[in-house]
Scaffold this active site. Structure first.
Site, mmCIF file in Angstrom:
data_model
loop_
_atom_site.group_PDB
_atom_site.id
_atom_site.type_symbol
_atom_site.label_atom_id
_atom_site.label_comp_id
_atom_site.label_asym_id
_atom_site.label_seq_id
_atom_site.Cartn_x
_atom_site.Cartn_y
_atom_site.Cartn_z
ATOM 1 N N GLU A 15 -9.898 13.805 14.666
ATOM 2 C CA GLU A 15 -9.392 14.040 13.317
ATOM 3 C C GLU A 15 -10.162 15.210 12.715
ATOM 4 O OE1 GLU A 15 -8.763 11.013 10.416
ATOM 5 O OE2 GLU A 15 -7.602 9.717 11.751
ATOM 6 N N HIS B 231 0.802 -1.227 0.000
ATOM 7 C CA HIS B 231 0.000 0.000 0.000
ATOM 8 C C HIS B 231 0.830 1.270 0.000
ATOM 9 C CE1 HIS B 231 -3.376 -2.532 0.037
ATOM 10 N NE2 HIS B 231 -4.230 -1.546 0.224
ATOM 11 N N ASP C 283 -6.247 4.725 9.837
ATOM 12 C CA ASP C 283 -7.653 4.871 9.427
ATOM 13 C C ASP C 283 -8.150 3.629 8.694
ATOM 14 O OD1 ASP C 283 -7.452 7.413 10.378
ATOM 15 O OD2 ASP C 283 -7.377 8.379 8.403
#
Ligand SMILES: Cc1cc2nc3c(=O)[nH]c(=O)nc-3n(C[C@H](O)[C@H](O)[C@H](O)COP(=O)(O)OP(=O)(O)OC[C@H]3O[C@@H](n4cnc5c(N)ncnc54)[C@H](O)[C@@H]3O)c2cc1C
Ligand SMILES: *[C@@H]1O[C@H](CO)[C@@H](O)[C@H](O)[C@H]1NC(C)=O
Ligand SMILES: *[C@@H]1O[C@H](CO)[C@@H](O)[C@H](O)[C@H]1NC(C)=O
Ligand SMILES: *[C@@H]1O[C@H](CO)[C@@H](O)[C@H](O)[C@H]1NC(C)=O
Ligand SMILES: *[C@@H]1O[C@H](CO)[C@@H](O)[C@H](O)[C@H]1NC(C)=O
Length: 525
Positions: free
Chosen positions: A268, A88, A152
């Site tokens: 956040e 990723h 996240d």
């Protein structure tokens, strides 16, 4: 031709001299040069860098990793070794041309690798370095426990996020994931396995955490746990005034030392410069129950930009819901968002943690997941975040973003300075994450070229304005730039490299050090 020869050499060498496939009854690792394996290892989430390795290893244990690295280190000719978590990365950080990619998270040999072991009394779990965080969560929940600090998105590997930092809305409170690890097993660039912690082999331990894969391959991590909450009250409120927004965020993270009832568990936020965003990923929150029209808020002097604060309160099934209401209300009363913009939802803890996966499935269904991702992640010092807002959110970005823009502050004292991760030189700094997707829609502002140029403009703007940002998930091409990135940590970084990976064969896709390979016909970078 030359690379084919080298490949043959690699495979021959492994099989004949280190017994990768010999030692029974250990399950067999698989060294592969299948086209499909090579293809997978040559790609990452960024879809901008494509580099094929010579072979791919599907390990079943740390011993397989040791055997491969020993072969790479010991062979006269030498070859590189790159651990690949879930691939990723954005810029080819887990790729290598001159050697072997180890598929740490591949499903091929999953059933035979280290199974997670939970110690309830001591509050930790031991996991394989390639374990995905979603699987760590599934395991620990069987014991009503959960890791404390998250990303996240959970389809990332433990070894991959620990090589960077691992941040999310819990970081203000618990620190990044690299601050929530008790112990590691690491295979160094010499093919030696060490167990390390703050007390034992601490130089290797601190080097590896945030170390961009430069000192060793994490084969086991011991991760701190806490009792898992059952549910999450998830709240979003809007601001049009940036300074009000950041003051509130900074207030909320200043509560990190308070009792759990007197602070939020997650802080956040994101920037809305583009109405399209609200109908894009992560938007399910707002619709259909909570439709949003940007134009319905008059952002006086806000330049048309809105800011969304996102906070959560965790709680147990045993907590009466009016108690949760009271705690949330007491905290919300201290904030200065636009009245009438409180959007609340209440979901199971696991659904909250796994929220981005839902968005992934939606994007995949529309063929919008496997596209180029010219992401830019920056740590911005608090003292200059307002200048960043003016210059970037209200300036360079225009009113098109091509993806979510996250913004939230963190406390530097929750980051262990001895780890390799680099942060700005201020007590509070913000993560600003421009998570964009490039698309072929015919619209210029959506193209990879436009967005990549925009990233460069943003970096140049910061440079010229003297905003001392640090890249998170950094990408640089020259050692000079890397020196600048690491600043006063560079000397130690270099010293550790010489000690733990003297031939510089590990994670060459980061392009920090050139490998010392004899007569290589290809170059790693
Ligand atoms: C959709 C999405 C959401 C994300 N959200 C967040 C977020 O909220 N917070 C956050 O902090 N990050 C986030 N990230 C970034 C993520 O942390 C990085 O991509 C990270 O590299 C982990 O990905 P990976 O496990 O696939 O690692 P890879 O991309 O496979 O590897 C990354 C680097 O680590 C090295 N490496 C991999 N495994 C090991 C190992 N076992 N030992 C040593 N080195 C290793 C590789 O060689 C490479 O250099 C997100 C990424 C994506 C795509
Ligand atoms: C926004 O401003 C317009 C006129 O400038 C006004 O009619 C409208 O009521 C305002 N809306 C809000 C939500 O304040
Ligand atoms: C934002 O709020 C601050 C007070 O926190 C105020 O001084 C400033 O003028 C406001 N900015 C705008 C553009 O309204
Ligand atoms: C976006 O900006 C362009 C040019 O700057 C302008 O023409 C357009 O109207 C804007 N769109 C919105 C939705 O504000
Ligand atoms: C960092 O390392 C130094 C020297 O090894 C040590 O004295 C100090 O306690 C360490 N700091 C932390 C927070 O572990």
């Amino acid at each position: 031709m030359a690379s084919k020869l080298l490949l043959t050499f690699v495979i021959y060498h492994l099989i004949s001299t280190v017994g990768l496939t010999m030692e029974s009854p250990r399950p067999r690792p698989r060294l592969s040069n299948d086209a499909e394996d090579l293809q997978t290892a040559s790609l990452d989430f960024g879809r901008m860098s494509r580099v094929k390795p010579l072979a791919v290893l599907h390990p079943t244990s740390a011993e397989d990793v040791i055997s491969l690295v020993k072969a790479a280190y010991g062979s006269a000719r030498g070859f590189t070794v790159s651990a690949r978590g879930h691939g990723h990365s954005i810029n080819g950080q887990a790729q290598t041309a001159d050697g072997v990619v180890i598929e740490m998270s591949g499903v091929g040999s999953k059933s035979r690798r280290l199974k997670p072991i939970v110690s309830e009394d001591d509050g930790y779990v031991d996991v394989w370095g390639g374990e995905l965080w979603i699987d760590v969560l599934r395991t620990t929940l069987q014991y009503q426990m959960s890791p404390k600090s998250w990303t996240d998105y959970l389809y990332l590997s433990v070894g991959g996020t620990l090589s960077n930092g691992g941040i999310s809305g819990q970081a203000f409170n618990h620190g990044p994931q690299i601050n929530n690890v008790f112990e590691l097993d690491v295979v160094t660039g010499k093919g030696e396995l060490f167990t390390c912690s703050k007390q034992k082999n601490s130089d290797l331990f601190h080097g590896v955490l945030g170390g961009l894969g430069q000192f060793g391959i994490i084969t086991r991590a011991r991760i701190a746990l806490e009792p898992a909450p059952h549910r999450v009250r998830w709240i979003r409120v809007l601001y049009s005034n940036f300074s009000t927004f950041t003051k509130d965020q900074e207030y909320l993270i200043s509560l990190h030392g308070e009792a759990p009832s007197d602070k939020f568990d997650y802080v956040e936020g994101f920037v809305i410069v583009d109405e399209g965003l609200v109908n894009n990923w992560r938007s399910s929150f707002f619709s259909p129950k909570n439709p949003i029209k940007l134009t319905s808020f008059n952002s006086s002097g806000g330049g048309g930009v809105l800011y969304c604060l996102e906070i959560t309160k965790n709680y147990d099934a045993s907590t009466a819901s009016n108690v949760v209401d009271q705690q949330v209300d007491a905290l919300l009363k201290k904030l200065h968002f636009i009245p009438s913009t409180v959007f609340t939802t209440d979901i199971p803890y696991t659904d909250f943690l796994d929220r981005v996966h839902k968005a992934e499935l939606k994007l995949r269904a529309k063929d919008l997941w496997d596209v180029p991702h010219p992401w830019l992640n920056l740590f911005v010092p608090k003292s200059r975040i307002a200048d960043f807002d003016k210059g970037v959110f209200k300036g360079i970005l225009g009113n098109k973003t091509s993806g979510p823009i996250l913004i939230y502050p963190m406390n530097k004292n929750k980051w262990d300075y001895n780890n390799s991760a680099v942060t700005p030189d201020e007590d509070i700094f913000y993560l600003v994450a421009l998570l964009r997707s490039a698309l072929d829609t015919g619209e210029e502002t959506q193209t990879l070229e436009y967005l990549s140029n925009q990233n460069r403009r943003i970096l140049r703007f910061c440079d010229e304005a003297g905003i001392k940002v640090k890249q998170y998930l950094p990408e640089y091409n020259t050692q000079e730039e890397w020196k600048g990135h690491f600043g006063d940590k560079w000397e130690l970084f270099l010293k550790r490299k010489m000690e733990f990976d003297p031939k510089r064969i590990l994670a060459t896709g980061q392009r920090i050090f050139r490998p010392s390979l004899v007569s290589s016909t290809r170059s790693s970078w």
